[in-house]
Design an enzyme around this catalytic site. Sequence first.
Site, PDB file in Angstrom:
ATOM      1  N   ARG A 147       0.887  -1.184   0.000  1.00  0.00           N
ATOM      2  CA  ARG A 147       0.000   0.000   0.000  1.00  0.00           C
ATOM      3  C   ARG A 147       0.910   1.214   0.000  1.00  0.00           C
ATOM      4  O   ARG A 147       1.681   1.421   0.948  1.00  0.00           O
ATOM      5  CB  ARG A 147      -0.903  -0.009   1.237  1.00  0.00           C
ATOM      6  CG  ARG A 147      -1.638   1.295   1.457  1.00  0.00           C
ATOM      7  CD  ARG A 147      -2.741   1.186   2.488  1.00  0.00           C
ATOM      8  NE  ARG A 147      -3.883   0.485   1.925  1.00  0.00           N
ATOM      9  CZ  ARG A 147      -5.108   0.489   2.470  1.00  0.00           C
ATOM     10  NH1 ARG A 147      -5.335   1.156   3.581  1.00  0.00           N
ATOM     11  NH2 ARG A 147      -6.099  -0.165   1.894  1.00  0.00           N
ATOM     12  N   HIS A 188      -7.246   0.494  -6.475  1.00  0.00           N
ATOM     13  CA  HIS A 188      -7.462  -0.371  -5.307  1.00  0.00           C
ATOM     14  C   HIS A 188      -8.083  -1.693  -5.791  1.00  0.00           C
ATOM     15  O   HIS A 188      -9.247  -1.998  -5.508  1.00  0.00           O
ATOM     16  CB  HIS A 188      -8.372   0.335  -4.304  1.00  0.00           C
ATOM     17  CG  HIS A 188      -8.320  -0.227  -2.917  1.00  0.00           C
ATOM     18  ND1 HIS A 188      -7.483  -1.260  -2.544  1.00  0.00           N
ATOM     19  CD2 HIS A 188      -9.004   0.106  -1.781  1.00  0.00           C
ATOM     20  CE1 HIS A 188      -7.661  -1.539  -1.260  1.00  0.00           C
ATOM     21  NE2 HIS A 188      -8.574  -0.735  -0.773  1.00  0.00           N
ATOM     22  N   GLN A 192      -9.874  -4.235  -3.422  1.00  0.00           N
ATOM     23  CA  GLN A 192     -11.207  -3.769  -3.032  1.00  0.00           C
ATOM     24  C   GLN A 192     -12.223  -4.129  -4.118  1.00  0.00           C
ATOM     25  O   GLN A 192     -13.328  -4.596  -3.831  1.00  0.00           O
ATOM     26  CB  GLN A 192     -11.174  -2.248  -2.814  1.00  0.00           C
ATOM     27  CG  GLN A 192     -12.512  -1.661  -2.435  1.00  0.00           C
ATOM     28  CD  GLN A 192     -12.978  -2.087  -1.047  1.00  0.00           C
ATOM     29  OE1 GLN A 192     -12.225  -2.011  -0.093  1.00  0.00           O
ATOM     30  NE2 GLN A 192     -14.203  -2.542  -0.944  1.00  0.00           N
ATOM     31  N   ASP A 221     -17.375   6.330  -1.118  1.00  0.00           N
ATOM     32  CA  ASP A 221     -16.033   6.327  -0.505  1.00  0.00           C
ATOM     33  C   ASP A 221     -15.866   7.700   0.156  1.00  0.00           C
ATOM     34  O   ASP A 221     -16.657   8.625  -0.081  1.00  0.00           O
ATOM     35  CB  ASP A 221     -14.963   6.083  -1.593  1.00  0.00           C
ATOM     36  CG  ASP A 221     -13.544   5.955  -1.029  1.00  0.00           C
ATOM     37  OD1 ASP A 221     -13.389   5.829   0.207  1.00  0.00           O
ATOM     38  OD2 ASP A 221     -12.586   5.990  -1.835  1.00  0.00           O
ATOM     39  N   CYS A 247     -16.492   1.134   0.670  1.00  0.00           N
ATOM     40  CA  CYS A 247     -15.260   0.367   0.879  1.00  0.00           C
ATOM     41  C   CYS A 247     -14.811   0.441   2.333  1.00  0.00           C
ATOM     42  O   CYS A 247     -14.110  -0.456   2.800  1.00  0.00           O
ATOM     43  CB  CYS A 247     -14.162   0.866  -0.058  1.00  0.00           C
ATOM     44  SG  CYS A 247     -13.822   2.630   0.107  1.00  0.00           S
ATOM     45  N   ARG A 296     -13.483  -8.945   1.663  1.00  0.00           N
ATOM     46  CA  ARG A 296     -12.086  -8.618   1.359  1.00  0.00           C
ATOM     47  C   ARG A 296     -11.197  -9.838   1.600  1.00  0.00           C
ATOM     48  O   ARG A 296     -10.264 -10.096   0.852  1.00  0.00           O
ATOM     49  CB  ARG A 296     -11.616  -7.431   2.220  1.00  0.00           C
ATOM     50  CG  ARG A 296     -12.262  -6.088   1.880  1.00  0.00           C
ATOM     51  CD  ARG A 296     -11.840  -5.587   0.509  1.00  0.00           C
ATOM     52  NE  ARG A 296     -10.392  -5.618   0.336  1.00  0.00           N
ATOM     53  CZ  ARG A 296      -9.563  -4.644   0.711  1.00  0.00           C
ATOM     54  NH1 ARG A 296     -10.033  -3.538   1.222  1.00  0.00           N
ATOM     55  NH2 ARG A 296      -8.258  -4.752   0.509  1.00  0.00           N
TER      56      ARG A 296
HETATM   57  N1   CP Z   1     -11.292  -0.539   2.312  1.00  0.00           N
HETATM   58  C1   CP Z   1     -10.022  -0.553   2.754  1.00  0.00           C
HETATM   59  O1   CP Z   1      -9.059  -0.698   1.999  1.00  0.00           O
HETATM   60  O2   CP Z   1      -9.910  -0.389   4.109  1.00  0.00           O
HETATM   61  P1   CP Z   1      -8.553  -0.146   4.898  1.00  0.00           P
HETATM   62  O3   CP Z   1      -8.015   1.190   4.482  1.00  0.00           O
HETATM   63  O4   CP Z   1      -8.932  -0.185   6.353  1.00  0.00           O
HETATM   64  O5   CP Z   1      -7.584  -1.242   4.539  1.00  0.00           O
HETATM   65  N1  NVA Z   2      -9.993   6.483  -1.372  1.00  0.00           N
HETATM   66  C1  NVA Z   2      -9.620   6.039  -0.056  1.00  0.00           C
HETATM   67  C2  NVA Z   2      -9.837   4.576   0.084  1.00  0.00           C
HETATM   68  C3  NVA Z   2      -9.581   4.001   1.439  1.00  0.00           C
HETATM   69  C4  NVA Z   2      -9.749   2.515   1.482  1.00  0.00           C
HETATM   70  C5  NVA Z   2      -8.179   6.404   0.217  1.00  0.00           C
HETATM   71  O1  NVA Z   2      -7.356   6.327  -0.711  1.00  0.00           O
HETATM   72  O2  NVA Z   2      -7.862   6.812   1.335  1.00  0.00           O
END
Ligand code: CP
Ligand code: NVA
Length: 296
Positions: free
Chosen positions: A95, A122, A125, A213, A252, A280
Site C-alpha cells: 500500500r 485499489h 477492493q 467512498d 469500501c 475482502r
Molecule cells: N477498504 C479498505 O481498503 O480499508 P482499509 O483502508 O482499512 O484497509
Molecule cells: N480512497 C480512499 C480509500 C480508502 C480505502 C483512500 O485512498 O484513502
Amino acid sequence: MRHLLEIDDLTVDELQHVLALAQSPSPPQVLAGKGMALVFEKPSLRTRNSMEMAVFQLGGLPVYIQGDEIGLDTRESVEDVTNTLAGFHAAIGARVFEHSKVERMAAVDRIPIVNLLSDAAHPMQALADMLTIIEEFGSVEGRIVSYIGDSNNVTRSLGLAVGMLGGIFRIASPTDYSFGEDDLAMLRSTGGVVETMTDPYEAVDGCDVVYSDVFTSMGQEAETEIRLKAFADYQINEALMAAAGDAVFLHCLPAHRGEEVTSGVVDSPASRVWKLAENRMHAARGYLAFALGGDA
Ligand code: CP
Ligand code: NVA
C-alpha cells in the site's frame, strides 16, 4: 509472474476464475512454508487483516511491514527493498502513495506484486466489491452501479471491474473532482458502459447499487475543509437512498459517518458494508490462490 497493480491486469476469464476461487470452501495450501510481505505506507484495517488472514488460510506466514520502518526510497530504494524481500517471500503486497512505487516493484519482476491501494487504484477492493454484488444479485451483468463522490482510486478499480463483468457504471462527482477524458477512456476500454453526471439523484435513479467512498483520501488531509464544501451535496443519506428504491448500499470503508454517508444509511437494512468488508478476505484468498497456485 503475475502482478496485480490494477484489476484489468486480469482478463475477464481470470477475474471470473478468481471470484470462483474466492467462494471455494477448501483453500489450496499454496503458501505452505512460504511468506508474504505486506508493506503499508498508509494505515489500514480491512486490507491488512484480510490479507493476513488470507495468507494464513493458504498455509503461509504474513509479515506486516510499516512503511516508516523500511523507508521506501528514503532508507533504501524501492528496488533494493523488493529484491531483498524476494529472497524471503513468495509475494509482496504493498500500500503506497505513488502508484509508480508498485510499478517499480513489479518491474523488478522476481516475485508477484499485489497493489494494496495506491493513489491510482485499489484492485483488491474491487474484487471484494464484485464478490458482494454477485452474492446479492447472482451476477454483475446488466446491474447499474452508481458511485457518488470523489473520482478516485476506488472509483477506477470499481468502474473497471463493473465494466469487465458487463455492468453499467455511473459516476456522480462535482465537476472539479470528476475524471478527465483519459480516465474515462481507460474505464471504457473494457467495453463497459460508463455514464458520468454531477447530480447524485440522477445517478441513483433505477440503480442496483449505491457506492460511496470518503471525500478526502489518505494523503489529502490538507484539503479536508475545501473538499467538505465541494462535496456538500454528495452525501448518501436517507433521502438519496429513498430515491434509489431497492438498491443496496456499499462503501469500501472506513466510513466518515456524517460526511459522505449518514449513520442511518450505514446501519440500514439496505447496507451490505459488513458483508463487503468480510469479502475482502475471501477475495484476497481467491486472488492469491490464483496468482500463486500455478493457475496463473
Ligand atoms: N477498504 C479498505 O481498503 O480499508 P482499509 O483502508 O482499512 O484497509
Ligand atoms: N480512497 C480512499 C480509500 C480508502 C480505502 C483512500 O485512498 O484513502
